[in-house]
Design a protein around this motif. Structure first.
Motif, mmCIF file in Angstrom:
data_model
loop_
_atom_site.group_PDB
_atom_site.id
_atom_site.type_symbol
_atom_site.label_atom_id
_atom_site.label_comp_id
_atom_site.label_asym_id
_atom_site.label_seq_id
_atom_site.Cartn_x
_atom_site.Cartn_y
_atom_site.Cartn_z
ATOM 1 N N TYR A 50 0.841 -1.199 0.000
ATOM 2 C CA TYR A 50 0.000 0.000 0.000
ATOM 3 C C TYR A 50 0.881 1.255 0.000
ATOM 4 C CZ TYR A 50 -2.490 3.926 1.992
ATOM 5 O OH TYR A 50 -2.965 5.181 2.223
ATOM 6 N N HIS A 51 1.856 1.298 0.894
ATOM 7 C CA HIS A 51 2.712 2.479 1.017
ATOM 8 C C HIS A 51 3.408 2.799 -0.309
ATOM 9 C CE1 HIS A 51 5.524 5.428 2.464
ATOM 10 N NE2 HIS A 51 6.518 4.684 2.009
ATOM 11 N N PHE A 52 3.997 1.790 -0.949
ATOM 12 C CA PHE A 52 4.689 2.028 -2.215
ATOM 13 C C PHE A 52 3.727 2.427 -3.329
ATOM 14 C CE2 PHE A 52 8.105 -0.793 -0.353
ATOM 15 C CZ PHE A 52 8.973 0.262 -0.122
ATOM 16 N N ALA A 53 2.478 2.020 -3.225
ATOM 17 C CA ALA A 53 1.480 2.395 -4.227
ATOM 18 C C ALA A 53 1.049 3.857 -4.108
ATOM 19 C CB ALA A 53 0.253 1.486 -4.110
ATOM 20 N N VAL A 54 1.158 4.435 -2.902
ATOM 21 C CA VAL A 54 0.662 5.800 -2.708
ATOM 22 C C VAL A 54 1.732 6.816 -2.319
ATOM 23 C CG1 VAL A 54 -1.630 4.961 -2.059
ATOM 24 C CG2 VAL A 54 0.036 5.469 -0.266
ATOM 25 N N CYS A 55 2.975 6.403 -2.134
ATOM 26 C CA CYS A 55 4.003 7.303 -1.590
ATOM 27 C C CYS A 55 4.356 8.472 -2.505
ATOM 28 C CB CYS A 55 5.252 6.531 -1.196
ATOM 29 S SG CYS A 55 6.184 5.822 -2.561
ATOM 30 N N GLU A 56 3.998 8.406 -3.788
ATOM 31 C CA GLU A 56 4.275 9.515 -4.699
ATOM 32 C C GLU A 56 3.043 10.384 -4.965
ATOM 33 O OE1 GLU A 56 6.848 8.732 -8.145
ATOM 34 O OE2 GLU A 56 6.983 6.674 -7.365
ATOM 35 N N ARG A 57 1.924 10.064 -4.362
ATOM 36 C CA ARG A 57 0.711 10.854 -4.591
ATOM 37 C C ARG A 57 0.844 12.217 -3.923
ATOM 38 N NH1 ARG A 57 -4.809 7.693 -3.666
ATOM 39 N NH2 ARG A 57 -5.304 9.868 -3.213
ATOM 40 N N SER A 58 0.737 13.268 -4.705
ATOM 41 C CA SER A 58 0.940 14.622 -4.181
ATOM 42 C C SER A 58 -0.075 14.983 -3.103
ATOM 43 C CB SER A 58 0.903 15.644 -5.315
ATOM 44 O OG SER A 58 -0.356 15.613 -5.964
ATOM 45 N N ASP A 59 -1.275 14.413 -3.159
ATOM 46 C CA ASP A 59 -2.277 14.729 -2.150
ATOM 47 C C ASP A 59 -2.012 14.039 -0.815
ATOM 48 O OD1 ASP A 59 -2.858 12.299 -3.442
ATOM 49 O OD2 ASP A 59 -4.965 12.397 -2.883
ATOM 50 N N LEU A 60 -1.080 13.097 -0.765
ATOM 51 C CA LEU A 60 -0.767 12.396 0.478
ATOM 52 C C LEU A 60 0.619 12.710 1.021
ATOM 53 C CD1 LEU A 60 -2.249 8.877 -0.364
ATOM 54 C CD2 LEU A 60 -3.281 10.693 1.010
ATOM 55 N N ILE A 61 1.467 13.322 0.223
ATOM 56 C CA ILE A 61 2.844 13.592 0.652
ATOM 57 C C ILE A 61 2.872 14.473 1.901
ATOM 58 C CG2 ILE A 61 4.986 14.796 0.013
ATOM 59 C CD1 ILE A 61 4.637 13.641 -2.792
ATOM 60 N N GLY A 62 1.996 15.445 1.977
ATOM 61 C CA GLY A 62 1.990 16.347 3.126
ATOM 62 C C GLY A 62 1.622 15.690 4.437
ATOM 63 N N ALA A 63 1.029 14.503 4.398
ATOM 64 C CA ALA A 63 0.662 13.797 5.626
ATOM 65 C C ALA A 63 1.836 13.013 6.207
ATOM 66 C CB ALA A 63 -0.506 12.855 5.366
ATOM 67 N N SER A 64 2.909 12.912 5.464
ATOM 68 C CA SER A 64 4.074 12.159 5.911
ATOM 69 C C SER A 64 4.928 13.022 6.836
ATOM 70 C CB SER A 64 4.900 11.750 4.680
ATOM 71 O OG SER A 64 5.998 10.971 5.056
ATOM 72 N N HIS A 65 5.566 12.393 7.806
ATOM 73 C CA HIS A 65 6.481 13.140 8.674
ATOM 74 C C HIS A 65 7.778 13.491 7.945
ATOM 75 C CE1 HIS A 65 4.668 11.785 12.777
ATOM 76 N NE2 HIS A 65 3.809 12.401 12.010
ATOM 77 N N HIS A 66 8.131 12.690 6.945
ATOM 78 C CA HIS A 66 9.367 12.903 6.188
ATOM 79 C C HIS A 66 9.090 12.737 4.702
ATOM 80 C CE1 HIS A 66 10.662 11.412 10.177
ATOM 81 N NE2 HIS A 66 11.546 12.383 10.055
ATOM 82 N N THR A 67 9.820 13.505 3.906
ATOM 83 C CA THR A 67 9.743 13.368 2.454
ATOM 84 C C THR A 67 11.160 13.234 1.902
ATOM 85 O OG1 THR A 67 9.789 15.770 2.117
ATOM 86 C CG2 THR A 67 7.616 14.721 2.223
ATOM 87 N N LEU A 68 11.231 12.714 0.698
ATOM 88 C CA LEU A 68 12.510 12.573 0.011
ATOM 89 C C LEU A 68 12.356 13.203 -1.359
ATOM 90 C CD1 LEU A 68 15.384 11.396 -0.198
ATOM 91 C CD2 LEU A 68 14.324 9.277 -1.014
#
Length: 72
Positions: A48-66
């Motif tokens: 699930y994580h790898f399927a959605v980790c690049e979605r721009s609408d969900l990136i802001g919910a992450s504590h860290h970004t790359l």
């Protein structure tokens, strides 16, 4: 840092973005649940994580970004 701030910073260097990903997604909000998952459930969560980790609408919910850039 907000994604808008990351984009402004990227604009100051001669590079192109390859991808911006959420490295941990909602993990920080549900760590006890994830820590208690068995191997099969954790593997499903990672799919699930790898399927959605690049979605721009969900990136802001992450504590860290790359932010992955390529020098021009």
């Amino acid at each position: 840092m907000r994604t808008e701030d990351i984009e402004k910073l990227d604009g100051t260097i001669d590079a192109e973005r390859l991808m911006l990903v959420a490295t941990d997604g909602p993990t920080g909000y549900m760590r006890p649940v994830i820590d208690s998952m068995d191997d099969d459930t954790f593997a499903l969560y990672m799919r699930y994580h790898f399927a959605v980790c690049e979605r721009s609408d969900l990136i802001g919910a992450s504590h860290h970004t790359l932010d992955i850039l390529k020098k021009r």
